[in-house]
Design a protein around this motif. Structure first.
Motif, mmCIF file in Angstrom:
data_model
loop_
_atom_site.group_PDB
_atom_site.id
_atom_site.type_symbol
_atom_site.label_atom_id
_atom_site.label_comp_id
_atom_site.label_asym_id
_atom_site.label_seq_id
_atom_site.Cartn_x
_atom_site.Cartn_y
_atom_site.Cartn_z
ATOM 1 N N SER A 1 33.083 47.553 -20.271
ATOM 2 C CA SER A 1 33.195 48.855 -19.743
ATOM 3 C C SER A 1 34.769 49.142 -19.558
ATOM 4 O O SER A 1 35.648 48.111 -19.783
ATOM 5 C CB SER A 1 32.403 48.942 -18.529
ATOM 6 N N ALA A 2 34.956 50.168 -18.820
ATOM 7 C CA ALA A 2 36.376 50.686 -18.429
ATOM 8 C C ALA A 2 36.413 50.164 -17.197
ATOM 9 O O ALA A 2 35.698 49.985 -16.321
ATOM 10 C CB ALA A 2 36.774 52.127 -18.567
ATOM 11 N N PRO A 3 37.882 49.762 -16.703
ATOM 12 C CA PRO A 3 38.124 49.415 -15.153
ATOM 13 C C PRO A 3 37.668 50.618 -14.261
ATOM 14 O O PRO A 3 37.619 51.761 -14.527
ATOM 15 C CB PRO A 3 39.554 49.249 -15.170
ATOM 16 N N GLN A 4 37.090 50.013 -13.119
ATOM 17 C CA GLN A 4 36.729 51.222 -12.034
ATOM 18 C C GLN A 4 37.822 51.181 -11.005
ATOM 19 O O GLN A 4 39.018 50.391 -11.035
ATOM 20 C CB GLN A 4 35.408 50.863 -11.419
ATOM 21 N N HIS A 5 37.861 52.124 -10.280
ATOM 22 C CA HIS A 5 38.542 52.281 -8.913
ATOM 23 C C HIS A 5 37.899 51.735 -7.639
ATOM 24 O O HIS A 5 36.821 52.238 -7.680
ATOM 25 C CB HIS A 5 39.366 53.493 -9.013
ATOM 26 N N GLN A 6 38.639 51.240 -6.766
ATOM 27 C CA GLN A 6 37.958 50.592 -5.667
ATOM 28 C C GLN A 6 37.154 51.614 -4.898
ATOM 29 O O GLN A 6 36.153 51.344 -4.474
ATOM 30 C CB GLN A 6 39.010 49.934 -4.719
ATOM 31 N N ALA A 7 37.578 52.786 -4.575
ATOM 32 C CA ALA A 7 37.191 53.765 -3.988
ATOM 33 C C ALA A 7 35.600 54.156 -4.261
ATOM 34 O O ALA A 7 34.612 54.365 -3.583
ATOM 35 C CB ALA A 7 37.889 54.897 -3.611
ATOM 36 N N SER A 8 35.536 54.116 -5.826
ATOM 37 C CA SER A 8 34.119 54.570 -6.270
ATOM 38 C C SER A 8 33.592 53.471 -6.985
ATOM 39 O O SER A 8 32.558 53.781 -7.802
ATOM 40 C CB SER A 8 34.720 55.593 -7.257
ATOM 41 N N ALA A 9 33.902 52.351 -6.624
ATOM 42 C CA ALA A 9 33.252 51.113 -7.676
ATOM 43 C C ALA A 9 31.618 50.884 -7.343
ATOM 44 O O ALA A 9 31.370 51.018 -5.997
ATOM 45 C CB ALA A 9 34.136 49.890 -7.087
ATOM 46 N N VAL A 10 30.945 50.768 -8.369
ATOM 47 C CA VAL A 10 29.492 50.453 -8.193
ATOM 48 C C VAL A 10 29.415 49.128 -8.788
ATOM 49 O O VAL A 10 29.958 48.718 -9.886
ATOM 50 C CB VAL A 10 28.717 51.352 -9.139
#
Length: 336
Positions: free
Chosen positions: A89-98
């Motif tokens: 997958s692509a990297p996530q951002h901390q604020a919206s991380a699942v």
């Protein structure tokens, strides 16, 4: 001593002599420390059952590699393929991380150095061996078709001759050379990220690891991020989440990962790289720390480029010889 007993003694000695290198071979093929050990055990069972048919046309070592290769190919034909979060997958951002958990069979697993790296006095040989079990390299191998994977490992890592590999795989030298060329092209296209093996004699690396341990145990995230490459990656199997860059990695530690505050780290090694057993404070408030993650660090050019936190400690800590828990004596030992 009967002939059967003599043969059995010879095989016992061979099995003991080649266990580590065969485990390393199977690990590179399968991407799992546990699958590799199972494959070697299956190899030895098959060897015992068919030893009377061994005619000595090849060396005992070559014969064992032939069996091990067939065991691994059978497992890979069943669809087993290990990956890292960055492959899926692509990297996530901390604020919206699942946090999405995937089954254990999804993940490339770390392995203790002692299980897969035969001892050698030759620094160049040891450097090559460590290079060939790096997480990034083994992950790249998983993108190769099974037989190409076997060819590349045998030719490039173990330095077998093309005719020896052709004999082992029941194919031609031309087919081996063609498979090797395709495997090299696939690895080149995958752009395997560089990282350095653990080197106890490297003073700069030792200093970096000391600084990381001190910053993490103090939970000084600002200081910790100064040790990271600007494009550093944090991953946490069995979750497919991964984060990239100082901002998201720091924010994760200060928010979702705040439970790691107060952790203690025990140094170890994995895949030829520096690693730590991470212990978090007990949840019941009693003194001591309990296992949380096996951290495997990827280091390049004096900075940490990868923080790989493997969270299945119930399986991994016994494999790495890490204690079930830490008590107050840890603090005493550290202060001594």
């Amino acid at each position: 001593m009967t002939e059967t007993t003599a043969h059995g003694t010879e095989l016992d000695a061979a099995l003991d002599r080649y266990r580590v290198e065969l485990t390393g071979y199977c690990y590179r093929m399968l991407g799992s420390a546990f699958d590799a050990e199972d494959a070697v055990q299956d190899t030895y069972i098959r060897a015992w059952r068919s030893f009377e048919k061994f005619e000595g046309r090849s060396s005992l070592r070559s014969w064992l590699y032939r069996i091990a290769t067939n065991v691994c190919l059978d497992l890979l034909n069943a669809g087993n393929k290990r990956a890292r979060p960055m492959d899926l997958s692509a990297p996530q951002h901390q604020a919206s991380a699942v946090l999405n958990e995937r089954p254990e069979v999804t993940w490339l697993e770390p392995v203790p150095d002692g299980r897969v790296l035969p001892q050698t006095a030759d620094p160049a040989e040891m450097a090559l061996a460590k290079e060939s079990v790096r997480l990034a390299f083994v992950a790249a191998l998983q993108h190769l078709p099974a037989k190409q994977r076997a060819v590349l490992i045998l030719r490039e890592v173990l330095a077998w001759k093309a005719d020896e590999v052709a004999t082992l795989l029941d194919t031609t030298v031309a087919s081996v050379n063609s498979a090797l060329q395709r495997a090299r092209a696939t690895l080149a296209a995958s752009r395997v990220r560089e990282s350095e093996a653990l080197d106890p004699l490297d003073g700069d690396q030792a200093k970096l690891l000391e600084q990381y341990l001190a910053a993490f145990e103090a939970y000084d995230i600002s200081r910790l991020t100064t040790l990271l490459h600007e494009d550093a990656v944090l991953s946490m199997p069995p979750f497919d989440l991964w984060l990239q860059g100082h901002e998201d990695i720091a924010a994760w530690h200060l928010n979702q990962g705040i439970g790691c505050k107060g952790s203690r780290l025990l140094p170890t090694t994995a895949n030829g790289m520096p690693a730590f057993g991470q212990y978090r404070p007990r949840e019941d408030g009693r003194p001591g720390w309990t296992p949380w993650a096996l951290q495997v660090l990827e280091v390049s050019d004096g900075k940490i480029v990868g923080l790989n936190a493997f969270l299945d400690t119930a399986r991994r800590f016994p494999l790495f010889g890490l204690p079930e828990q830490l008590d107050e004596s840890y603090e005493v030992e550290q202060g001594a």
